[in-house]
Design a protein around this motif. Structure first.
Motif, PDB file in Angstrom:
ATOM      1  N   HIS A 106      83.056  55.588  74.715  1.00 33.27           N
ATOM      2  CA  HIS A 106      83.113  54.045  74.781  1.00 33.27           C
ATOM      3  C   HIS A 106      82.691  53.761  73.220  1.00 33.27           C
ATOM      4  O   HIS A 106      81.554  53.323  73.136  1.00 33.27           O
ATOM      5  CB  HIS A 106      82.396  53.470  76.001  1.00 33.27           C
ATOM      6  CG  HIS A 106      82.589  53.937  77.175  1.00 33.27           C
ATOM      7  ND1 HIS A 106      83.836  53.335  77.821  1.00 33.27           N
ATOM      8  CD2 HIS A 106      82.092  54.667  78.155  1.00 33.27           C
ATOM      9  CE1 HIS A 106      83.857  54.033  78.747  1.00 33.27           C
ATOM     10  NE2 HIS A 106      82.976  54.642  79.145  1.00 33.27           N
TER      11      HIS A 106
ATOM     12  N   LYS B 138      82.344  51.808  69.653  1.00 32.45           N
ATOM     13  CA  LYS B 138      82.457  50.600  68.940  1.00 32.45           C
ATOM     14  C   LYS B 138      82.721  51.003  67.484  1.00 32.45           C
ATOM     15  O   LYS B 138      81.994  52.069  66.730  1.00 32.45           O
ATOM     16  CB  LYS B 138      81.286  49.806  69.078  1.00 32.45           C
ATOM     17  CG  LYS B 138      80.865  49.428  70.666  1.00 32.45           C
ATOM     18  CD  LYS B 138      79.899  48.381  70.618  1.00 32.45           C
ATOM     19  CE  LYS B 138      79.544  47.913  71.953  1.00 32.45           C
ATOM     20  NZ  LYS B 138      78.538  46.983  72.223  1.00 32.45           N
TER      21      LYS B 138
ATOM     22  N   ASP C 174      86.140  50.612  72.851  1.00 27.53           N
ATOM     23  CA  ASP C 174      85.629  49.604  73.574  1.00 27.53           C
ATOM     24  C   ASP C 174      85.947  48.350  72.542  1.00 27.53           C
ATOM     25  O   ASP C 174      86.556  47.292  73.143  1.00 27.53           O
ATOM     26  CB  ASP C 174      84.290  49.595  74.029  1.00 27.53           C
ATOM     27  CG  ASP C 174      83.839  50.227  75.207  1.00 27.53           C
ATOM     28  OD1 ASP C 174      84.832  50.761  76.016  1.00 27.53           O
ATOM     29  OD2 ASP C 174      82.880  50.811  75.279  1.00 27.53           O
TER      30      ASP C 174
ATOM     31  N   GLY D 259      90.516  48.766  74.517  1.00 28.51           N
ATOM     32  CA  GLY D 259      89.354  47.825  74.226  1.00 28.51           C
ATOM     33  C   GLY D 259      89.813  46.705  73.463  1.00 28.51           C
ATOM     34  O   GLY D 259      91.130  46.475  73.377  1.00 28.51           O
TER      35      GLY D 259
END
Length: 126
Positions: A52, A54, A85, A109
């Motif tokens: 996940h 960023k 994400d 995302g």
């Protein structure tokens, strides 16, 4: 006779408790750049269970892609797009804003365009 600088750097940065993948692209990317970049990125993602991620992607010095490199970028996005994400695209050109909108269609995302790094990091931290 000088050569034109181009390529991409990959790193990890922390801000408080948040950790971000940071990519910085410069110049006109080539297929050879992706031959180096792809294994590095995949190696970084390999150790993450159920990623996940960023990411802050700085394209302020990006001029574009050679045709084969654009295809490489497309394939990389299709393969790993569901692992992100949030992607904050830091740019300074109209075509980069458009690229963020198009990229948002292919990433599970969110992709958001920013011209200010502090705003991009604040959005990633939300």
């Amino acid at each position: 006779m000088g050569s034109t600088r181009h390529g991409m750097s990959i790193g990890l940065e922390r801000q408080g408790s948040e950790c971000y993948l940071v990519l910085k692209a410069i110049g006109t990317l080539t297929h050879d750049d992706y031959l180096i970049l792809t294994p590095m990125l995949e190696g970084a993602l390999e150790g993450i269970r159920q990623p996940h991620i960023k990411a802050l992607v700085d394209v302020t010095e990006l001029k574009g892609w050679e045709l084969h490199a654009a295809w490489d970028d497309w394939q990389l996005g299709l393969k790993h797009g569901r692992e992100f994400d949030k992607i904050a695209l830091l740019g300074n050109k109209v075509w980069q804003r458009l690229a963020a909108k198009v990229g948002d269609w292919f990433v599970s995302g969110q992709v958001q365009y920013f011209e200010d790094e502090a705003q991009a990091l604040a959005w990633l931290a939300e």
